[in-house]
Scaffold this motif. Structure first.
Motif, PDB file in Angstrom:
ATOM      1  N   THR A 280      -7.742  -1.942 -12.862  1.00 24.80           N
ATOM      2  CA  THR A 280      -6.865  -0.788 -13.038  1.00 24.80           C
ATOM      3  C   THR A 280      -5.748  -1.092 -14.038  1.00 24.80           C
ATOM      4  O   THR A 280      -5.460  -0.293 -14.935  1.00 24.80           O
ATOM      5  N   LEU A 281      -5.146  -2.271 -13.877  1.00 18.30           N
ATOM      6  CA  LEU A 281      -4.067  -2.634 -14.801  1.00 18.30           C
ATOM      7  C   LEU A 281      -4.588  -2.707 -16.236  1.00 18.30           C
ATOM      8  O   LEU A 281      -3.916  -2.282 -17.183  1.00 18.30           O
TER       9      LEU A 281
ATOM     10  N   ARG B 195       6.550  -9.612  -5.112  1.00 20.63           N
ATOM     11  CA  ARG B 195       5.864  -8.714  -4.184  1.00 20.63           C
ATOM     12  C   ARG B 195       4.513  -9.289  -3.763  1.00 20.63           C
ATOM     13  O   ARG B 195       4.126  -9.181  -2.601  1.00 20.63           O
ATOM     14  N   GLU B 196       3.799  -9.883  -4.703  1.00 22.52           N
ATOM     15  CA  GLU B 196       2.488 -10.450  -4.374  1.00 22.52           C
ATOM     16  C   GLU B 196       2.632 -11.602  -3.384  1.00 22.52           C
ATOM     17  O   GLU B 196       1.915 -11.679  -2.397  1.00 22.52           O
TER      18      GLU B 196
ATOM     19  N   ARG C  10       1.852   7.936 -12.399  1.00 21.19           N
ATOM     20  CA  ARG C  10       1.595   6.740 -13.207  1.00 21.19           C
ATOM     21  C   ARG C  10       0.833   7.105 -14.485  1.00 21.19           C
ATOM     22  O   ARG C  10       1.085   6.557 -15.552  1.00 21.19           O
TER      23      ARG C  10
ATOM     24  N   GLU D 265       5.940   2.288 -12.839  1.00 24.56           N
ATOM     25  CA  GLU D 265       6.475   1.472 -13.944  1.00 24.56           C
ATOM     26  C   GLU D 265       5.401   0.618 -14.621  1.00 24.56           C
ATOM     27  O   GLU D 265       5.514   0.308 -15.805  1.00 24.56           O
ATOM     28  N   THR D 266       4.358   0.215 -13.845  1.00 25.28           N
ATOM     29  CA  THR D 266       3.326  -0.632 -14.467  1.00 25.28           C
ATOM     30  C   THR D 266       2.698   0.044 -15.686  1.00 25.28           C
ATOM     31  O   THR D 266       2.229  -0.636 -16.591  1.00 25.28           O
ATOM     32  N   ALA D 267       2.687   1.403 -15.705  1.00 25.60           N
ATOM     33  CA  ALA D 267       2.029   2.105 -16.800  1.00 25.60           C
ATOM     34  C   ALA D 267       2.799   2.011 -18.113  1.00 25.60           C
ATOM     35  O   ALA D 267       2.201   2.081 -19.195  1.00 25.60           O
TER      36      ALA D 267
ATOM     37  N   ILE E 240      -5.054   0.790 -17.553  1.00 21.56           N
ATOM     38  CA  ILE E 240      -3.848   1.493 -17.998  1.00 21.56           C
ATOM     39  C   ILE E 240      -3.145   0.755 -19.125  1.00 21.56           C
ATOM     40  O   ILE E 240      -2.034   1.111 -19.497  1.00 21.56           O
TER      41      ILE E 240
ATOM     42  N   ARG F 118     -10.424  -4.727  -8.460  1.00 24.84           N
ATOM     43  CA  ARG F 118     -10.110  -3.339  -8.806  1.00 24.84           C
ATOM     44  C   ARG F 118      -8.662  -3.217  -9.303  1.00 24.84           C
ATOM     45  O   ARG F 118      -8.368  -2.459 -10.214  1.00 24.84           O
ATOM     46  N   GLU F 119      -7.798  -4.041  -8.681  1.00 24.65           N
ATOM     47  CA  GLU F 119      -6.382  -4.014  -9.065  1.00 24.65           C
ATOM     48  C   GLU F 119      -6.210  -4.439 -10.531  1.00 24.65           C
ATOM     49  O   GLU F 119      -5.534  -3.772 -11.316  1.00 24.65           O
TER      50      GLU F 119
ATOM     51  N   TRP G 240      -2.791  -2.916 -19.700  1.00 20.72           N
ATOM     52  CA  TRP G 240      -2.279  -4.284 -19.656  1.00 20.72           C
ATOM     53  C   TRP G 240      -3.207  -5.200 -20.439  1.00 20.72           C
ATOM     54  O   TRP G 240      -4.433  -5.096 -20.331  1.00 20.72           O
TER      55      TRP G 240
ATOM     56  N   ARG H 266      12.725   2.266 -18.428  1.00 19.03           N
ATOM     57  CA  ARG H 266      11.474   2.290 -17.681  1.00 19.03           C
ATOM     58  C   ARG H 266      11.717   2.876 -16.285  1.00 19.03           C
ATOM     59  O   ARG H 266      10.970   3.724 -15.807  1.00 19.03           O
TER      60      ARG H 266
ATOM     61  N   ILE I 202      -1.333  -0.465  -6.824  1.00 19.58           N
ATOM     62  CA  ILE I 202      -1.163  -1.880  -6.477  1.00 19.58           C
ATOM     63  C   ILE I 202      -0.538  -1.912  -5.086  1.00 19.58           C
ATOM     64  O   ILE I 202       0.580  -1.426  -4.901  1.00 19.58           O
ATOM     65  N   PRO I 203      -1.252  -2.467  -4.090  1.00 16.15           N
ATOM     66  CA  PRO I 203      -0.804  -2.304  -2.694  1.00 16.15           C
ATOM     67  C   PRO I 203       0.544  -2.956  -2.389  1.00 16.15           C
ATOM     68  O   PRO I 203       1.232  -2.524  -1.473  1.00 16.15           O
ATOM     69  N   THR I 204       0.906  -3.976  -3.140  1.00 15.01           N
ATOM     70  CA  THR I 204       2.150  -4.682  -2.811  1.00 15.01           C
ATOM     71  C   THR I 204       3.376  -4.065  -3.497  1.00 15.01           C
ATOM     72  O   THR I 204       4.505  -4.413  -3.160  1.00 15.01           O
ATOM     73  N   LEU I 205       3.132  -3.170  -4.458  1.00 18.97           N
ATOM     74  CA  LEU I 205       4.253  -2.588  -5.204  1.00 18.97           C
ATOM     75  C   LEU I 205       4.646  -1.232  -4.617  1.00 18.97           C
ATOM     76  O   LEU I 205       3.805  -0.512  -4.072  1.00 18.97           O
ATOM     77  N   THR I 206       5.925  -0.887  -4.757  1.00 17.66           N
ATOM     78  CA  THR I 206       6.389   0.419  -4.293  1.00 17.66           C
ATOM     79  C   THR I 206       5.889   1.500  -5.253  1.00 17.66           C
ATOM     80  O   THR I 206       5.386   1.205  -6.340  1.00 17.66           O
TER      81      THR I 206
ATOM     82  N   MET J 187       9.463  -6.754 -14.580  1.00 16.84           N
ATOM     83  CA  MET J 187       8.207  -6.397 -13.931  1.00 16.84           C
ATOM     84  C   MET J 187       7.439  -7.637 -13.488  1.00 16.84           C
ATOM     85  O   MET J 187       6.918  -7.698 -12.380  1.00 16.84           O
TER      86      MET J 187
ATOM     87  N   GLU K  28       4.896  -0.621 -18.686  1.00 19.22           N
ATOM     88  CA  GLU K  28       5.131  -2.053 -18.948  1.00 19.22           C
ATOM     89  C   GLU K  28       4.532  -2.495 -20.299  1.00 19.22           C
ATOM     90  O   GLU K  28       5.207  -3.170 -21.074  1.00 19.22           O
TER      91      GLU K  28
ATOM     92  N   ASN L 105      -6.233   3.649  -6.565  1.00 22.06           N
ATOM     93  CA  ASN L 105      -6.048   2.396  -7.309  1.00 22.06           C
ATOM     94  C   ASN L 105      -4.586   2.027  -7.545  1.00 22.06           C
ATOM     95  O   ASN L 105      -4.212   1.583  -8.635  1.00 22.06           O
TER      96      ASN L 105
ATOM     97  N   GLU M 289       7.536   1.189  -8.552  1.00 23.64           N
ATOM     98  CA  GLU M 289       7.038   0.059  -9.341  1.00 23.64           C
ATOM     99  C   GLU M 289       5.626   0.314  -9.859  1.00 23.64           C
ATOM    100  O   GLU M 289       5.277  -0.074 -10.975  1.00 23.64           O
TER     101      GLU M 289
END
Ligand SMILES: Nc1ncnc2c1ncn2[C@@H]1O[C@H](COP(=O)(O)OP(=O)(O)O)[C@@H](O)[C@H]1O
Ligand SMILES: [Mg+2]
Lengths: 497, 223
Positions: free
Chosen positions: A368-369, A8-9, B154, B105-107, A372, A364-365, A374, B118, B95-99, A1, B109, B93, B102
């Motif tokens: 959000t992480l 991706r970033e 998610r 999957e962040t949830a 959830i 916000r990103e 992180w 995962r 993540i704009p760069t992730l599919t 991940m 992680e 909300n 993905e």
């Protein structure tokens, strides 16, 4: 991940990645180039010093020249004395004159040879050898029938750092319808038995042989190969120095390919002393310390033992290397250093500001992480990782750019003229401005050497570039990460505005 | 599921003190579908932050099951959020760069699940919201309704005890709103999920078992 998100970033925010990387790349390339060039300048200085003082020389003992106008220093001027019989007067009333004098070299004072014994007695001195630096000035010409003695006298050598020909000044001039040439040749009297230390330890034999202990008292000379070529003399020929014939027994070149040797001619020390009328006098002593770590202590002891003389280390001497090499050196160490610090600081600042801006934009990103689940550490790691990789991309680009820049410099290989005052450390040039009646000034002998600048790429330069990229990336990442860690998870609920 | 006793939240803004929640006491049983309504600035999002372990009350007590959220350090609150609470937001909300895959999957992680496990769970969650074929699209390639489905996937993938939604249909048209509500209602019904939905929309609130009204930081029950 971690890597997926990171990739991706960086790919998704290409513009920011590119700006930060380009900033880092420019800064790192500049630091590399400045570093490599200053390394090259240091090498060039070392080469010049080596040719003047010899390879094994750690310290040099010399005497500061007396100020012009004060006392009757032997470097004051060259006096030709022409008697009634010296010239042959032609029918048309001109007098042909020729005279050759061997005198103390410009910018140096001599001192008693017994100083050598005092030097050898100092603890930590492994070897020492004395030299006498001389200039042979030849006056060749014809003058109209006039009182000549005072016109020819009182000329002073004029120091001209831009003298193009190495170690050799020549000038012609008219004098009231007369014609004359003045040529000067640098001559160094060396102890013929000393091989390991002194000016001849930094030369390579080109032809014939060097001086050896059997040459003491003999009228033999070893010439700088370049000088021999210009003069058209070879081993076995004879040349005139101080009105005396010398046999050319060998020619030498500098071991460092880029620099000429210290002097045009090398003759046995005792012969040099006798011909210049300076019996028991030397101008310079090259000293080798028993170990490099002893140099400061040996310097202090020598200074105490020899209160009248100047003791210089190679480092002190580097400061006496002037000319465009000297300017390059100071340019690199001042402007180059400050420029690279400024550009580096700007690049770091750009990286930091963009990272902070990125974190703010992604409030916000990250909220959000966090919402959830992180951890702060995980988010700091993500931000730091992104910055580090951005820095490394910049570092790689900078490394490539730096190599290209260095390659360009090496392809151009600018040649720098360097003027050092040999065997008289610290003395700036020699003599005062001089004129010769209405004639042109003539350039005095001074060591002017052409050195080709090479910018070496060392492992240190590469390590520096990579290190800076890592430091820049981590610095931006740490600051950005710290900002991200302070975000509240409740930011996730902030309305989209 | 939730027990709130005299929960107060005040924000300090320079000289001003804002009482976002005033002495709120209520309990939410496990498996209930609760709608929270009220005017803007009434304190709905603040209450959701308390329920979601995103912030601690200024005073009073709030418990999720046996766990006292009001006295917990940040790291433990983070742990509770990672394991027991799912969030759905008005603005999706993602993540704009992730599919989509993905993003889901962040949830999981933070749960330390192995990579292939995962991936499998994320694929499954996406399929359960009807987006199995959109796994490799980034959010900008998806419609609003699809993005909210990804966000719901998610929230679900960690198999939480409670799902908190702040205006989940606020950015959607009516038809999509109904589809999303159908999806949430189904989850509540099929999995016995406790569901708290903040909404302005009476059509949404009408589908809840219980309706709370929040004005000036004070909660009232609505029949
Ligand atoms: N972080 C904050 N700092 C200061 N005031 C806040 C903050 N969050 C919310 N508020 C204030 O608390 C009150 C309740 O806000 P909120 O819970 O967002 O209301 P709602 O979601 O019902 O619109 C509002 O007056 C709002 O301005
Ligand atoms: Mg709100």
């Amino acid at each position: 991940m971690f890597f997926t998100y990171l990739r991706r970033e960086l790919a998704g925010r290409r513009r920011q990645t590119a700006i930060v990387a380009v900033g880092m790349a420019l800064a790192i390339a500049l630091v590399m180039i400045v570093n490599a060039v200053s390394g090259g300048v240091r090498d060039a200085q070392a080469a010049v010093l080596e040719s003047v003082y010899g390879v094994g020389t750690d310290l040099t003992v010399s005497q500061a020249p007396t100020a012009p106008g004060e006392g009757e220093g032997p470097s004051g001027g060259v006096r030709f004395e022409f008697g009634q019989d010296d010239g042959a007067t032609d029918d048309d009333g001109t007098t042909a004159l020729s005279n050759s004098r061997l005198t103390a070299g410009p910018g140096s004072s001599t001192f008693d040879a017994s100083t050598l014994d005092a030097v050898l007695e100092v603890d930590g001195v492994a070897a020492a050898s004395a030299t006498l630096s001389l200039t042979n000035v030849t006056f060749d010409g014809e003058l109209p029938q006039r009182p000549t003695d005072q016109a020819a006298g009182d000329q002073a050598a004029s120091g001209d750092a831009g003298a193009p020909a190495p170690g050799e000044g020549g000038a012609g001039g008219g004098f009231g319808g007369g014609n004359f040439d003045v040529t000067s040749v640098t001559v160094t009297g060396v102890d013929p038995a000393a091989e390991a230390i002194g000016p001849l330890s930094a030369v390579e034999l080109a032809d014939g042989r060097g001086l050896d202990s059997g040459d003491a008292g003999e009228y033999v000379v070893v010439l700088d190969a370049e000088y021999a070529t210009t003069e058209g003399v070879a081993v076995g020929d004879a040349i005139e120095l101080g009105g005396t014939e010398f046999e050319v027994v060998g020619t030498v070149t500098s071991t460092s390919a880029d620099a000429a040797t210290a002097s045009n001619a090398y003759i046995p020390l005792d012969v040099a002393q006798a011909l210049s009328g300076m019996d028991g006098q030397v101008s310079d002593i090259s000293v080798q310390a028993a170990s490099a770590s002893d140099i400061p202590a040996v310097k202090a002891d020598l200074e105490e033992a020899l209160p009248d003389q100047t003791v210089s280390t190679q480092e002190d001497l580097a400061a006496s290397v002037s000319g465009s090499l000297g300017s390059a050196s100071s340019l690199i160490s001042s402007l180059g250093l400050w420029l690279s610090i400024a550009v580096l600081a700007a690049a770091f600042l750009i990286a930091i500001l963009f990272t902070i801006q990125g974190v703010t934009r992604r409030t916000r990103e990250f909220g959000t992480l966090k919402a959830i689940g992180w951890s702060d550490r995980r988010i700091v790691g993500q931000v730091a990782g992104e910055s580090l990789v951005q820095g490394l991309i910049g570092g790689a680009a900078g490394l490539a750019l730096g190599f290209i820049g260095i390659a360009i410099i090496n392809a151009i290989s600018p040649s720098l003229a360097t003027t050092s005052s040999p065997l008289a450390a610290g003395a700036e040039g020699a003599g005062g401005p001089g004129g010769f009646g209405g004639g042109g000034p003539f350039a005095a002998a001074q060591e002017t050497t052409e050195v080709v600048l090479n910018a070496p790429v060392t492992l240190g330069v590469v390590a520096l570039a990579v290190g800076l990229a890592v430091v820049g990336g981590l610095l931006a990442g740490a600051i950005g990460g710290w900002r991200a860690s302070r975000l509240r998870p409740a930011e996730a609920l902030r309305s989209v505005a | 599921m939730y027990t709130l006793e005299n929960v107060t939240k005040t924000y300090r803004q320079k000289e001003r003190t804002i009482h976002a929640l005033k002495d709120v006491s209520l309990s939410i049983p496990t498996g209930q579908l609760v709608a929270i309504q009220g005017p803007t600035g009434g304190g709905k999002s603040t209450l959701l932050q308390m329920l979601g372990a995103l912030d601690r009350p200024t005073s009073g007590r709030i418990a999720l099951g046996e766990a006292d959220l009001s006295g917990m350090p940040d790291t433990k609150l983070g742990r509770i959020r990672a394991t027991e609470i799912g969030f759905v937001f008005q603005g999706f909300n993602l993540i704009p760069t992730l599919t989509a895959q993905e993003n889901v999957e962040t949830a999981i992680e933070p749960l330390g699940v192995a990579a292939d496990e995962r991936r499998r769970r994320a694929t499954e969650a996406l399929a359960s919201v009807g987006l199995g074929d959109r796994a490799h699209h980034v959010p900008s390639e998806l419609s609003g309704g699809q993005q909210q489905r990804v966000a719901i996937a998610r929230a679900l993938v960690k198999e939480p005890d409670v799902l908190l939604a702040d205006e989940p249909t606020g950015n959607l048209d009516e038809q999509t709103r109904d589809e999303i509500m159908d999806l949430l209602e189904g989850l509540h019904r099929d999995r016995g999920l406790t569901l708290v939905i903040v909404t302005h929309d009476s059509a949404v609130a009408r589908r809840a078992e219980r309706r709370l009204h929040l004005t000036h930081g004070t909660v009232t029950e609505r029949a």
